[in-house]
Write a protein that holds these residues in place. Structure first.
Motif, PDB file in Angstrom:
ATOM      1  N   THR A 138       0.834  -1.202   0.000  1.00  0.00           N
ATOM      2  CA  THR A 138       0.000   0.000   0.000  1.00  0.00           C
ATOM      3  C   THR A 138       0.866   1.247   0.000  1.00  0.00           C
ATOM      4  O   THR A 138       0.600   2.199  -0.752  1.00  0.00           O
ATOM      5  N   LEU A 197       0.933   4.107  -2.773  1.00  0.00           N
ATOM      6  CA  LEU A 197       0.683   5.499  -2.402  1.00  0.00           C
ATOM      7  C   LEU A 197       1.832   6.396  -2.859  1.00  0.00           C
ATOM      8  O   LEU A 197       1.603   7.491  -3.377  1.00  0.00           O
ATOM      9  N   THR A 239      -5.495   4.316  -4.733  1.00  0.00           N
ATOM     10  CA  THR A 239      -5.117   3.592  -3.514  1.00  0.00           C
ATOM     11  C   THR A 239      -5.618   4.336  -2.293  1.00  0.00           C
ATOM     12  O   THR A 239      -6.224   3.747  -1.398  1.00  0.00           O
ATOM     13  N   ARG A 240      -5.382   5.642  -2.255  1.00  0.00           N
ATOM     14  CA  ARG A 240      -5.836   6.458  -1.116  1.00  0.00           C
ATOM     15  C   ARG A 240      -7.357   6.410  -1.006  1.00  0.00           C
ATOM     16  O   ARG A 240      -7.900   6.192   0.061  1.00  0.00           O
ATOM     17  N   LEU A 268      -3.453  11.353   5.111  1.00  0.00           N
ATOM     18  CA  LEU A 268      -4.240  10.755   4.021  1.00  0.00           C
ATOM     19  C   LEU A 268      -5.722  11.080   4.172  1.00  0.00           C
ATOM     20  O   LEU A 268      -6.412  11.332   3.186  1.00  0.00           O
TER      21      LEU A 268
END
Length: 196
Positions: free
Chosen positions: A42, A46, A111-112, A133
């Motif tokens: 991840t 990111l 992804t976020r 985030l």
């Protein structure tokens, strides 16, 4: 039940409980390893997305500088014309074209966004990163709102004022060609006359 059988049952019970506890510990251990692997993947995704976002934002910033330079140039030219008592001024179509380029920043942060919608943000151990985030969506919303206001200003107020003072047809096409990077030599040297 004899004492031996009782001990054997207790011993079997202890072995069963110990086996279950060991299985839970192993499962937690594997789950922890899976979580750390998911976190690493991840974070890598990111990083890639935010590097791309930075590049996009830097491009938007450069575009904003060009637009602002054109706005200031037109404003200063109009002010000098008013001081001189001129009825019209000649301005390059490229300068006027930049006025018609509304800022639009499109960022792809799958992804976020996926972490936020699936409630998987907790896979990231860093509290500061989770907070950043989570806050990013609000910052991006503010940017998009400001850009929308700029577009409204360009295509309602600014356009109305310039249509009353000049033939906007040519430099509106220049704006499109500026963005596409296909400005011709003729467009680059063209001038429009604007009534003061």
């Amino acid at each position: 039940m004899s004492r031996t059988e009782s001990r054997r049952l207790v011993l079997e019970g202890v072995v069963i409980v110990a086996s279950i506890l060991a299985a839970f510990a192993l499962d937690r251990g594997w789950e922890g390893l899976r979580d750390r692997q998911e976190e690493r993947e991840t974070l890598a995704d990111l990083e890639s997305e935010f590097r791309s976002a930075r590049s996009t934002l830097e491009g938007s910033e450069e575009l904003e500088r060009r637009i602002l330079h054109s706005v200031e140039s037109v404003r200063d030219s109009l002010a000098r014309a008013v001081e001189r008592g001129s009825a019209t001024i000649a301005l390059p179509d490229t300068t006027l074209g930049w006025l018609y380029v509304p800022p639009t920043t499109q960022l792809v942060l799958g992804t976020r966004d996926g972490l936020m919608t699936s409630d998987r943000l907790s896979v990231i151990r860093s509290r500061e990163l989770r907070i950043a985030l989570a806050a990013w969506g609000g910052l991006l919303a503010e940017l998009n709102e400001e850009e929308w206001s700029s577009r409204e200003l360009v295509f309602t107020d600014l356009d109305r004022v310039f249509r009353a003072r000049a033939n906007t047809h040519r430099f509106r096409y220049v704006a499109s060609d500026l963005l596409d990077g296909r400005l011709s030599d003729a467009q680059a040297s063209a001038v429009s006359f604007v009534r003061v």
